[in-house]
Design an enzyme around this catalytic site. Structure first.
Site, PDB file in Angstrom:
ATOM      1  N   ARG A  46     -32.104   9.944  11.775  1.00  0.00           N
ATOM      2  CA  ARG A  46     -31.136   8.846  11.906  1.00  0.00           C
ATOM      3  C   ARG A  46     -31.540   7.731  10.951  1.00  0.00           C
ATOM      4  NH1 ARG A  46     -32.132   5.356  15.560  1.00  0.00           N
ATOM      5  NH2 ARG A  46     -32.519   6.830  17.231  1.00  0.00           N
ATOM      6  N   TYR A  98      -5.679  -0.999   5.056  1.00  0.00           N
ATOM      7  CA  TYR A  98      -5.780   0.314   5.712  1.00  0.00           C
ATOM      8  C   TYR A  98      -5.566   0.135   7.225  1.00  0.00           C
ATOM      9  CZ  TYR A  98      -7.601   4.705   7.403  1.00  0.00           C
ATOM     10  OH  TYR A  98      -7.741   5.905   8.057  1.00  0.00           O
ATOM     11  N   ASP A 170     -12.862  -2.829  -0.551  1.00  0.00           N
ATOM     12  CA  ASP A 170     -12.734  -1.418  -0.186  1.00  0.00           C
ATOM     13  C   ASP A 170     -12.212  -0.718  -1.447  1.00  0.00           C
ATOM     14  OD1 ASP A 170     -11.752   1.072   0.614  1.00  0.00           O
ATOM     15  OD2 ASP A 170     -11.136   0.356   2.596  1.00  0.00           O
ATOM     16  N   LYS A 195     -12.129  10.501   0.801  1.00  0.00           N
ATOM     17  CA  LYS A 195     -10.999  10.538  -0.123  1.00  0.00           C
ATOM     18  C   LYS A 195     -11.454  11.041  -1.496  1.00  0.00           C
ATOM     19  CE  LYS A 195      -9.180   8.782   3.559  1.00  0.00           C
ATOM     20  NZ  LYS A 195      -9.004   7.355   3.773  1.00  0.00           N
TER      21      LYS A 195
END
Ligand code: PLP
Length: 379
Positions: A46, A98, A170, A195
């Protein structure tokens, strides 16, 4: 070196134990220590994993940032950045955002105490008016989604800095191949690597890249504390995709431009929105700020929702699906699909009409895509 070269070589040193040219996928949750706290830099996956570290390295390099933290999704990356704020702080954003960012801000962070102001004007002056003493963060997407407006990163960064706020961009739609926000003055870049960076619609992921290494400290802390990390196999897949990013973006851009020009003035369309067209309101700014106009083309089909639905049902090569940025072409109805989380009256006020469809133009042969669009628009 050019970004296309760095995309292939950064974070891809051969494995020192075997010489494997492609580094192995480190499918391990833990690391064997010689003596307590005597380890090789990794303790628990992690906190850190070599496959993730390689992926973070290449993304930091491509964005010309100093450090990167990868996350399990774009939304996990967005949440990590928003967690830098405290109750009572304000975030300022351009409204055509978004849908998931809007949702997490309005439904998770506003009840928690975040104040948020949106503007529907692209001019930097309106940002200046909204940024008050409480504003710690200004958030942009450019090109915006789905209206493809272009915001002036350099000027808005200056305005944010004068008022003591940071600018977050972004950069999912443009990618570092077409636009480098940190070089233009932004402090933080966020990506949905789902994406274009991953590029093959087969893995969900996100990333935060910062201009200065010390800015990553609270983000890495959050990454380890909250734990929304990508697994090693996801990092490997997305990293593999990144290697062809430059080549893919060239083709996305050339296909999208040809399609936009072909469809301009079509009898069954009200409009074709693409920053590479000279009638786009931000055409000039796009040409200055970006190295290409991207792979997204937004169409407004005549006949409102019925017209848009008929088009979506008839199209064959384009898959009707959410998401974007993969090698395959997709079509999406923002009002019902990606932007369904935004209330209808707000959507309409922002210009997201029911006749609107968003194309994510893939890298297939453009003649096949044009033939498909033509037959679907004949309906
Ligand atoms: C998809 C997307 C996100 C969210 O990313 P996920 O990987 O789906 O969580 C954020 N911003 C933009 C611009 C996106 O397109």
């Amino acid at each position: 070196m050019d970004i296309s070269t760095r995309a292939i070589h950064t974070g891809q040193d051969p494995d020192p134990t075997t010489g494997a040219t492609i580094p192995p996928i480190h499918l391990t949750s833990t690391y064997t220590q010689a003596s307590p706290a005597d380890h090789k830099g990794y303790e628990y996956s992690r906190t850190g994993n070599p496959t993730r570290a390689n992926f973070e390295k290449v993304l930091a390099d491509l964005e010309e940032g100093q450090a990167c933290a990868a996350f399990a999704s774009g939304m996990a990356a967005t949440t990590a950045v928003t967690s830098l704020l405290r109750p009572g702080d304000r975030a300022v954003a351009y409204g055509d955002l978004y849908g998931g960012t809007y949702r997490v801000w309005e439904q998770v962070f506003r009840p928690w105490g975040l104040e948020i102001s949106y503007t529907d004007e692209t001019s930097p002056a309106t940002f200046a008016k909204l940024i008050d003493a409480k504003t710690k963060l200004v958030w942009l997407e450019t090109p915006t989604n789905p209206l493809l407006r272009i915001l002036d990163i350099k000027t808005i960064a200056e305005i944010a800095h004068e008022r003591g706020a940071i600018l977050v961009v972004d950069n999912t739609f443009a990618t570092p191949v077409l636009q480098q926000p940190l070089a233009l003055g932004a402090d933080v870049v966020v990506h949905s690597t789902t994406k274009y960076l991953g590029g093959h619609s087969d893995v969900v992921g996100g990333a935060v890249i910062v201009a200065k290494a010390e800015q990553l400290e609270p983000i890495s802390f959050y990454q380890n504390a909250a734990g929304g990390i990508p697994g090693p196999f996801d990092c490997y897949l997305a990293h593999r995709g990144v290697k062809t990013l430059s080549l893919r973006m060239e083709r996305h851009c050339s296909n999208a431009l040809e399609i936009a020009k072909h469809l301009q003035g079509h009898k069954n369309l009200e409009s074709v929105v693409y920053p590479g067209l000279s009638d786009h309101p931000d055409h000039q700014l796009a040409a200055e700020q970006m190295k290409g106009s991207g792979g997204i083309v937004t169409l407004v089909v005549k006949g409102g929702r019925d017209g848009a639905y008929r088009f979506c049902e008839r199209i064959k090569v384009f898959a009707l699906a959410e998401s974007l940025g993969g090698v395959e072409s997709l079509v999406n109805h923002p009002g019902v699909m990606t932007h369904g989380a935004i209330p209808q009256e707000i959507r309409e006020a922002r210009g997201i009409s029911d006749g609107m469809v968003r194309l994510s133009v893939g890298i297939e042969a453009v003649a096949d895509l044009i033939a498909d669009l033509d037959q679907a628009l004949e309906a």
